[in-house]
Design an enzyme around this catalytic site. Structure first.
Site, mmCIF file in Angstrom:
data_model
loop_
_atom_site.group_PDB
_atom_site.id
_atom_site.type_symbol
_atom_site.label_atom_id
_atom_site.label_comp_id
_atom_site.label_asym_id
_atom_site.label_seq_id
_atom_site.Cartn_x
_atom_site.Cartn_y
_atom_site.Cartn_z
ATOM 1 N N HIS A 94 85.737 -14.444 -12.920
ATOM 2 C CA HIS A 94 86.491 -13.699 -13.927
ATOM 3 C C HIS A 94 86.878 -14.586 -15.110
ATOM 4 O O HIS A 94 87.135 -14.079 -16.207
ATOM 5 C CB HIS A 94 87.714 -13.001 -13.319
ATOM 6 N N ASP A 230 84.286 -15.064 -6.259
ATOM 7 C CA ASP A 230 84.787 -15.208 -7.627
ATOM 8 C C ASP A 230 84.487 -16.605 -8.187
ATOM 9 O O ASP A 230 85.381 -17.442 -8.308
ATOM 10 C CB ASP A 230 86.284 -14.943 -7.635
ATOM 11 N N SER A 662 93.740 -19.677 -12.202
ATOM 12 C CA SER A 662 92.440 -19.121 -11.855
ATOM 13 C C SER A 662 91.370 -20.187 -12.031
ATOM 14 O O SER A 662 91.264 -20.804 -13.092
ATOM 15 C CB SER A 662 92.109 -17.921 -12.746
#
Length: 727
Positions: A94, A230, A662
């Protein structure tokens, strides 16, 4: 009345306290030796503080990458890590999503099919992405607050601080290629300098299809258990001297000071884990009144606005493959905070957070009145903030609608506002015209590549309707009031007419306007209905909402700074960690499952079996690629399986993380890479505001699943040859 506080006392407060504890906290790396290392080693860490952060030797921090954008390189939107000595970097899918989308077309749909460069020549250039490496940090509080006293007025204080910061940054950058940034900590009670080396040539190397990289989609976002692969891979390039340089074919892969070893041992329950990264924003020390405004007014309305946006976007994305490509990244961006806000409200309610804050505030007030000196500095501060938050409430709501439903509502509104300057150019400014036209043409090309006028028309009508119905007229831009009255509340009719007449919804019309642009065309722009709407919204926000909001917030900020110092003086036995502010931090904890609610307890890891259990070709978020199904059924897991023969996918731990983390590296006790942080569990997303070790969990992708996908699924095993993989 604003109370006084001694700056010397503040400096003392920040340097005292008892030993820190694991799990909660976002710790400053240069202070680990002083405050944290003993606790970390008791928890299982086998290295030293110098192995994490050192000025003179290569250390683990040198393998951590802060991902930013040109123009705002210090606002790190994600974290990455180097996994080879040839500049190969891994981060979350992402985090790379925007780059992957930018390179995708209907003919080459990298979102659907994935992308893997099978040679360096095939790696894709990404304009605007920067990769920062922290060189050093330094406490510069005394320099920033030099000559500032208790009597300094707040406006003067802020001007002096900014002047001092610029001086410090300039001196730190002198005679070097480094960039410097000074940021406030503890609500402005302390300041740290961070010096970075910033690389500008970052190329896409590989990404799995979204069916893996975004498996579970927005349905599973913020949830545990997770089965999302991810990750995406990039390579950082440098000039021939290994120095930062803008993109050039002559650039070569950078040679880092340090890259991470990759462990195949995995993570077991109770294992020590450590996360490095650039957490964005937390507000752990707010008062009960601030939480009350957030959970009862601001967040509910923002959730309502974004629910409408998501419903309209999703309907069009489901109906058109092209719209799906155009709006996937936008949808994800809208959805992310939308879901987090809901989790925050539930989590804070479950923790009875507002009541706990009030209990602390009562203790603070009793303490503040326990001596004349304390009373002078601290008494009455909390109640003063309460009055200000009541004053702020209607303005804050108006601000939320202006931003969420107006300026960031329909895309065409913010796009049209970019033309404000060119529309107002006069003859004396005509030397700027050519450059402005070129910039706007580039902006138009980027805008229309991922724009669907039908979708935006629905958004414009729906969001203007919400805007007009949820605020008093005195908080509405004049144009919205006029539209409501003229069209008798039929915003769909307005949107249809305005967008059909506007040049900002049709690239051909806009290009015709910009070609051979003359100053006289500014009058045409000024009459464009979308331009008129955009100017009205932005002007009202900038003149009527933002100044009032900022004025009140400035008062609360000053009080919060004093309250923060008071809390630290009152609780001398406690070490306080600073709120996240996009600077480098260390988080540590342990691998652990958790009890989510009555009769619901979650294990600490997930496997490929769970992906197959969720497999459903009828649902986009759960349509597993056939090759992954085949690998599962054949049990072709190679050396990446765990000791039970399972293919691990994700694991949960107690590290205190937030947005910006992240892509952060998750390390074991030996400082070896075992995972990539990518999310938090739904029940604990209120950790930005109040942390609960029983239920707050960060969610990480197991590095073994990354290697499995690269090797067995993508057939890009050549990349593993660059890596230092240990058993």
């Amino acid at each position: 009345m604003i109370k006084k506080i001694s700056l010397l006392l503040i400096a003392f407060i920040l340097l005292i306290g008892a030993q820190a504890k694991a799990d909660e906290g976002m710790w400053i790396p240069m202070l680990l030796e002083k405050y944290n290392i003993e606790d970390m080693q008791k928890a299982g860490f086998k290295l030293s503080a110098a192995d994490i952060y050192s000025l003179n030797e290569a250390c683990l921090k040198d393998a951590v990458v802060g991902l930013g954008r040109e123009g705002s390189p210090f606002h790190h939107f994600c974290t990455g890590e180097l996994i080879s000595d040839e500049g190969l970097m891994v981060t979350n899918y992402h985090c790379g999503y925007g780059a992957i989308q930018d390179h995708s077309t209907l003919e080459h749909d990298y979102l659907k099919d994935g992308f893997w460069a099978m040679s360096r020549d095939e790696e894709l250039v990404n304009e605007g992405i920067t990769a920062s490496f922290l060189i050093r940090m330094e406490d510069v509080t005394s320099q920033v607050l030099d000559s500032i006293t208790d009597e300094t007025k707040e406006d003067d204080r802020q001007k002096m601080i900014q002047k001092h910061i610029k001086k410090i940054q300039k001196a730190s950058e002198k005679d070097s290629d480094y960039r410097a940034s000074v940021k406030a900590f503890f609500n402005g009670n302390q300041y740290f300098l961070s010096v970075y080396e910033i690389y500008k040539d970052v190329r896409l190397v590989g990404a799995p299809p979204s069916a893996i990289g975004k498996f579970g989609g927005d349905t599973d976002n913020w949830m545990w258990p997770r089965h999302t692969g991810d990750f995406s891979m990039f390579r950082i390039y440098a000039d021939k001297d290994n120095k930062p340089a803008s993109y050039s074919k002559e650039n070569v892969p950078m040679i880092p000071k340090q890259s991470f070893k990759i462990s195949l041992k995995g993570a077991n329950e109770g294992d020590f884990t450590m996360v490095f990264g650039y957490p964005g924003t937390t507000t752990e020390y707010l008062t009960s009144d601030a939480l009350d405004l957030m959970t009862k007014v601001d967040n509910p309305h923002k959730i309502k606005i974004r629910t409408k946006k998501l419903d309209l976007m999703r309907a069009d994305m489901d109906a058109s493959p092209l719209v799906r490509i155009q709006y996937s990244a936008k949808y994800a961006g809208v959805s992310n905070s939308w879901k987090r806000w809901q989790g925050e409200i539930k989590g804070l309610d479950r923790l009875n957070a507002i009541s706990k804050k009030k209990e602390l505030e009562k203790k603070f007030e009793v303490w503040a009145n326990s001596s004349d000196d304390l009373e002078t500095k601290y008494a009455g501060i909390v109640s003063e903030m309460g009055v200000l938050y009541k004053e702020l409430t209607p303005v804050s709501l108006a601000r939320d609608y202006a931003i969420e439903a107006g300026m960031r509502g329909a895309e065409v509104v913010s796009f049209a506002h970019k033309f404000k300057k060119i529309a107002r150019l006069t003859k004396k400014d005509k030397d700027q015209l050519a450059d402005l036209v070129v910039d706007l043409q580039k902006s138009g090309d980027k805008f229309f590549k991922n724009y669907n006028v039908s979708t935006d028309r629905k958004l414009l009508a729906a969001l203007l309707k919400m805007y007009s119905e949820n605020l008093e007229d005195k908080y509405l831009p004049k144009e919205i009031v006029d539209i409501r009255d003229k069209y008798k509340g039929d915003f769909e009719a307005y949107a249809e007419k305005a967008m059909s007449k506007s040049v900002f919804t049709d690239q051909a019309k806009l290009n015709e306007l910009l070609s051979d642009y003359k100053l006289s065309r500014g009058k045409r722009l000024a009459k464009d209905p979308i331009f008129v709407l955009a100017n009205s919204i932005f002007f009202f926000y900038e003149s009527e909402i933002s100044p009032v909001y900022t004025k009140v917030l400035t008062k609360t900020t000053k009080l919060q700074r004093t309250y923060m110092a008071g809390l630290m003086e009152m609780q001398k036995e406690k070490i306080f960690y600073p709120d996240a502010n996009s600077t480098f931090r260390v988080h540590y904890g342990k691998v652990a499952g958790y009890k989510a609610r009555n009769a619901v307890t979650y294990d600490y890891y997930t496997t490929l079996e769970g992906i197959i259990e969720k497999d459903n070709p009828e649902i986009f978020d759960y349509d597993v690629p056939q090759k992954l199904r085949d690998l599962y059924h054949a049990k072709e897991f190679g050396s990446y399986a765990n000791t039970q023969g399972e293919m691990p996918v994700c694991f949960a731990a107690t590290n205190h993380t937030t947005g910006g983390n992240s892509g952060s590296p998750v390390l074991n006790a030996n400082g070896e890479l075992i995972g990539l942080n990518f999310d938090r569990a739904w029940e604990g997303v209120m950790s930005d505001l109040m942390y609960d070790p029983e239920i707050c969990r960060n969610v990480s992708l197991d590095i073994r699943y990354v290697l499995f996908i690269v090797d067995k699924f993508a057939g890009a095993g050549y990349l593993l040859d660059e890596m230092n993989i240990v058993q």
